[in-house]
Design an enzyme around this catalytic site. Sequence first.
Site, PDB file in Angstrom:
ATOM      1  CG  HIS A  23      -2.067   0.923   1.072  1.00  0.00           C
ATOM      2  ND1 HIS A  23      -1.993   2.261   1.377  1.00  0.00           N
ATOM      3  CD2 HIS A  23      -3.316   0.709   0.600  1.00  0.00           C
ATOM      4  CE1 HIS A  23      -3.159   2.829   1.095  1.00  0.00           C
ATOM      5  NE2 HIS A  23      -3.978   1.911   0.625  1.00  0.00           N
ATOM      6  CG  ASP A  49      -8.222  -3.612  -3.986  1.00  0.00           C
ATOM      7  OD1 ASP A  49      -9.432  -3.369  -3.868  1.00  0.00           O
ATOM      8  OD2 ASP A  49      -7.391  -2.791  -4.387  1.00  0.00           O
TER       9      ASP A  49
HETATM   10  N1  COA Z   1       4.230  -6.873  -5.170  1.00  0.00           N
HETATM   11  C1  COA Z   1       5.569  -6.817  -5.348  1.00  0.00           C
HETATM   12  N2  COA Z   1       6.331  -5.788  -4.994  1.00  0.00           N
HETATM   13  C2  COA Z   1       5.721  -4.753  -4.396  1.00  0.00           C
HETATM   14  C3  COA Z   1       4.358  -4.734  -4.165  1.00  0.00           C
HETATM   15  C4  COA Z   1       3.605  -5.847  -4.583  1.00  0.00           C
HETATM   16  N3  COA Z   1       2.284  -5.895  -4.396  1.00  0.00           N
HETATM   17  N4  COA Z   1       4.023  -3.589  -3.548  1.00  0.00           N
HETATM   18  C5  COA Z   1       5.152  -2.896  -3.403  1.00  0.00           C
HETATM   19  N5  COA Z   1       6.177  -3.598  -3.934  1.00  0.00           N
HETATM   20  C6  COA Z   1       7.569  -3.172  -3.970  1.00  0.00           C
HETATM   21  C7  COA Z   1       7.725  -1.944  -4.817  1.00  0.00           C
HETATM   22  O1  COA Z   1       7.949  -2.290  -6.171  1.00  0.00           O
HETATM   23  C8  COA Z   1       8.892  -1.280  -4.164  1.00  0.00           C
HETATM   24  O2  COA Z   1      10.065  -1.893  -4.642  1.00  0.00           O
HETATM   25  P1  COA Z   1      11.355  -0.991  -5.038  1.00  0.00           P
HETATM   26  O3  COA Z   1      11.698  -0.283  -3.755  1.00  0.00           O
HETATM   27  O4  COA Z   1      12.359  -1.984  -5.480  1.00  0.00           O
HETATM   28  O5  COA Z   1      10.879  -0.078  -6.117  1.00  0.00           O
HETATM   29  C9  COA Z   1       8.759  -1.652  -2.726  1.00  0.00           C
HETATM   30  O6  COA Z   1       7.929  -2.812  -2.685  1.00  0.00           O
HETATM   31  C10 COA Z   1       8.135  -0.617  -1.859  1.00  0.00           C
HETATM   32  O7  COA Z   1       6.962  -0.169  -2.447  1.00  0.00           O
HETATM   33  P2  COA Z   1       6.069   0.904  -1.694  1.00  0.00           P
HETATM   34  O8  COA Z   1       6.735   2.216  -1.770  1.00  0.00           O
HETATM   35  O9  COA Z   1       5.667   0.384  -0.390  1.00  0.00           O
HETATM   36  O10 COA Z   1       4.763   0.880  -2.529  1.00  0.00           O
HETATM   37  P3  COA Z   1       4.316   1.914  -3.624  1.00  0.00           P
HETATM   38  O11 COA Z   1       3.806   3.118  -2.932  1.00  0.00           O
HETATM   39  O12 COA Z   1       5.359   2.059  -4.659  1.00  0.00           O
HETATM   40  O13 COA Z   1       3.111   1.135  -4.267  1.00  0.00           O
HETATM   41  C11 COA Z   1       1.091   0.034  -4.480  1.00  0.00           C
HETATM   42  C12 COA Z   1       1.915   0.963  -3.606  1.00  0.00           C
HETATM   43  C13 COA Z   1      -0.293  -0.150  -3.857  1.00  0.00           C
HETATM   44  C14 COA Z   1       0.909   0.651  -5.886  1.00  0.00           C
HETATM   45  C15 COA Z   1       1.833  -1.305  -4.580  1.00  0.00           C
HETATM   46  O14 COA Z   1       1.955  -1.854  -3.297  1.00  0.00           O
HETATM   47  C16 COA Z   1       1.176  -2.292  -5.524  1.00  0.00           C
HETATM   48  O15 COA Z   1       1.407  -2.216  -6.743  1.00  0.00           O
HETATM   49  N6  COA Z   1       0.354  -3.238  -4.998  1.00  0.00           N
HETATM   50  C17 COA Z   1      -0.323  -4.165  -5.856  1.00  0.00           C
HETATM   51  C18 COA Z   1      -1.551  -3.524  -6.474  1.00  0.00           C
HETATM   52  C19 COA Z   1      -2.638  -3.320  -5.455  1.00  0.00           C
HETATM   53  O16 COA Z   1      -2.952  -4.208  -4.671  1.00  0.00           O
HETATM   54  N7  COA Z   1      -3.247  -2.137  -5.496  1.00  0.00           N
HETATM   55  C20 COA Z   1      -4.344  -1.799  -4.590  1.00  0.00           C
HETATM   56  C21 COA Z   1      -3.909  -0.756  -3.610  1.00  0.00           C
HETATM   57  S1  COA Z   1      -5.163  -0.461  -2.407  1.00  0.00           S
END
Ligand code: COA
Length: 397
Positions: free
Chosen positions: A268, A325
């Site tokens: 998230h 989700d």
């Molecule tokens: N699967 C794999 N890797 C993930 C991940 C996931 N679901 N969520 C975060 N990461 C990774 C990111 O790629 C990032 O890696 P990096 O540092 O090498 O670039 C790291 O974890 C930290 O990410 P973070 O900053 O916590 O998240 P974000 O703000 O970039 O992204 C989301 C947030 C929601 C977009 C992301 O968690 C995601 O894509 N989740 C899956 C989609 C989803 O469930 N969306 C609904 C949200 S309510």
Amino acid sequence: MNSRETMNQMETKNIGLRGIVVADSTISKVDGEKGILIYRGYDIAPLAREGSFEEVIHLLLDGELPTPSELESLRREMAACRELPAPVVETLRSLPKEAVPMDVLQGMVPVLAMYESEPAAANPAACRRLALGLICRLPLLLSAWERLRGGREVVAPRADLGHAANFLYTLHGEVPSEKQAAVMDTVLILHADHGFNASTFTARQVASTRAHLFAAISGALGSLSGELHGGANYRVYRMLREIGAKERVREYVNRTLDQGERIMGMGHAVYRVTDPRALILGPMAAELAGQAGHPELYEIAEEVRRITTTEMEKRKGRAIYANVDFFSAIVNSMSGIPVDLFTPVFAVARVAGWCAHYLEERFGGAQAKPAIYRPKAEYTGRYCGLEGCRWIPLEER
Ligand code: COA
């Protein structure tokens, strides 16, 4: 200091606006470290456990939980606006049956505006009326679309049913049990608002231009459709189905992470612990999947959650946790919602929050922000000096 000086002083670069406060809001608060979500001061858990979506609508739009007589009059008001203009149904009928449901909603909201006498009314009372009408009609649009694309006739809502029950009734053509309506009510409450998330920010951005409510909500629907936002829930369901067995989870998670892809429903942008909505939806998903004879669906989900959390900790030094989700996918499927309607169901709930934000953006009084959102991008393109690049006639290029 005048406002331009303030803005110059504020000038800073923050890719993606993470952690940047862009407005004041009294609608909802997300505490990502502690895993808390509150609507107008009330924690989400008792609201979901004890409240109804109608009470939450009142809370979000009007700022307070309703008294019994206010709730009664809200219910009457909602029953009165729960109707689609006949030409809107005809327009739905004319759309290709293969259309993506989120595209249908996003396209049809401005069509609803065309059947309002004053869609661009610019006073708070008229806008609130339009907002409530839209909250009532969005689920009707979705149900009507679902029935028409399946070659079935549209079901008219019933005045004696509440919002969640009417949605299920108009969708399935059968009055839901109390339990089924209560599950949908909880899903709607949990998805109703969530701070300045992407779609809400979109709605506020559009509202800040003084465009009408329907334009703002249509924009928000487009934003919600993306897979990193509301589009994640049905992908979670597909993932669980694709994995198919608990024993295959580890291989799936590792392969997905090795390929640099994301595990849907995990992680998230704000929460650094489990999303409080997932804490409520998880046990509901377990119960519903068990009752429906599909306990394996929940077991696979639990395994994905567990392994992803530990794998991320190992690989990136920071765990990620289940978001809203993750379990709503199971809850929706157990409520008989077609998979491609999971994100539209999210919209049916979130429209309440979007409308509250629209009203706040337009009429919220003095806010610590200029009238219109206007960030800027750093220009990193071609630059030939102040005079600009030499014009090259077409035949010389
Ligand atoms: N699967 C794999 N890797 C993930 C991940 C996931 N679901 N969520 C975060 N990461 C990774 C990111 O790629 C990032 O890696 P990096 O540092 O090498 O670039 C790291 O974890 C930290 O990410 P973070 O900053 O916590 O998240 P974000 O703000 O970039 O992204 C989301 C947030 C929601 C977009 C992301 O968690 C995601 O894509 N989740 C899956 C989609 C989803 O469930 N969306 C609904 C949200 S309510």
